[in-house]
Each structure stands twice: as C-alpha cells, then as structure tokens.
Design an enzyme around this catalytic site. Structure first.
Site, PDB file in Angstrom:
ATOM      1  N   CYS A 103      62.285 -27.958  14.073  1.00 34.73           N
ATOM      2  CA  CYS A 103      62.956 -27.240  13.679  1.00 34.73           C
ATOM      3  C   CYS A 103      62.151 -26.628  12.365  1.00 34.73           C
ATOM      4  O   CYS A 103      61.661 -27.658  11.880  1.00 34.73           O
ATOM      5  CB  CYS A 103      65.004 -28.103  13.505  1.00 34.73           C
ATOM      6  SG  CYS A 103      65.993 -28.334  14.865  1.00 34.73           S
ATOM      7  N   CYS A 133      69.062 -30.445  20.895  1.00 29.74           N
ATOM      8  CA  CYS A 133      68.396 -31.204  21.549  1.00 29.74           C
ATOM      9  C   CYS A 133      67.343 -30.426  23.310  1.00 29.74           C
ATOM     10  O   CYS A 133      67.634 -29.077  22.993  1.00 29.74           O
ATOM     11  CB  CYS A 133      69.834 -32.710  22.546  1.00 29.74           C
ATOM     12  SG  CYS A 133      70.089 -31.403  23.686  1.00 29.74           S
ATOM     13  N   CYS A 171      65.313 -36.029  19.967  1.00 29.54           N
ATOM     14  CA  CYS A 171      64.506 -35.868  21.854  1.00 29.54           C
ATOM     15  C   CYS A 171      63.162 -34.965  20.683  1.00 29.54           C
ATOM     16  O   CYS A 171      62.634 -34.806  21.201  1.00 29.54           O
ATOM     17  CB  CYS A 171      65.375 -34.925  21.860  1.00 29.54           C
ATOM     18  SG  CYS A 171      66.287 -33.355  21.398  1.00 29.54           S
TER      19      CYS A 171
END
Length: 137
Positions: A89, A11, A85
């Site tokens: 990645c 997050c 959120c």
C-alpha cells in the site's frame, strides 16, 4: 472531515477476507467507524462462500462489489489493514499499518470459510477495543 476513526481493509481480490472484515467492522461499530475495503486486483464478484457464511451470522454482503485500491483510499484512512496477501500500500506518515495473516477463502467451501469469518470477527473486536469504539454485543 469526520472525527470518526477510519479503517481500510485490503486483500488482492477484495472478494473475501477484506469484504468480511469491512462488514464485521460496519456491523459491530454501528456506524462509529468509517469503513473501506479494496483490492489490488479486484475480482468480478464477492466470494459466494463469504456471502453465505456472513449471512449465517445475519450480515448481508451479497450486494457488495470488489473495488480497486487507490492512493486516496489509503490517504483517507487512519488504519490500513492488509489481509496477509503481500499487497503493498502507499505509505503516508501518521497512518497505522497492520497485516493480518489469514487463510484465503478463494475456492473454499463454507466449512473452510467459517473459521476465517470467526477469526476476522475476533480481530475486528480487538481493533474496536484499540480504537476505543464500543462493539455491538
């Protein structure tokens, strides 16, 4: 190399949702899953409301420290779970990516964070089932 499955929770601040999820997974898997958590912009400390609600269920996260998300953390994980959120990645072939849409506990009191904690527990139990790892009762 470990033959245990590995999971990374991400997050933004690594101060609430991802910390609670990592703690639940560590607790419920009883060491049968390698657990990591990180944030794209780590906070200074873990959210006090998250610490309080986890303590209510006997899990102590008071000593945890928010950590920065690294490419290595993603590379070394079998499953990467973002916590609703919008974090991006690094993507590696063969990894499983999930996004759990969860309310943000930042700035919330314990009354508002309890349902988030309970939803995270529910999802972690489901994840353990998918991984074929028995969950502590």
């Amino acid at each position: 190399m470990s033959d245990k499955p590995s999971v990374l929770f991400v997050c933004v601040h690594n101060a609430g949702r991802s910390q609670m999820a990592a703690a639940w997974l560590s607790h419920l898997s009883e060491g049968h899953v390698e657990v990591r958590s990180a944030g794209s912009s780590p906070g200074d400390k873990v959210n006090p409301a998250a610490v309080a609600v986890m303590a209510e269920v006997g899990i102590d996260i008071s000593a945890e420290i928010p950590k920065i998300l690294t490419v290595d953390a993603v590379r070394e994980s079998d499953v990467c779970i973002t916590m609703g959120c919008g974090d991006t990645c690094p993507v590696f072939p063969g990894k499983r990516y999930l996004d759990w849409q969860l309310d943000d506990p930042a700035g919330q009191g314990v009354e508002a964070v309890r349902p988030i904690r309970d939803e995270i527990e529910r999802r972690v139990r489901g994840l353990l089932d998918e991984l074929g790892v028995p969950a502590r009762l």
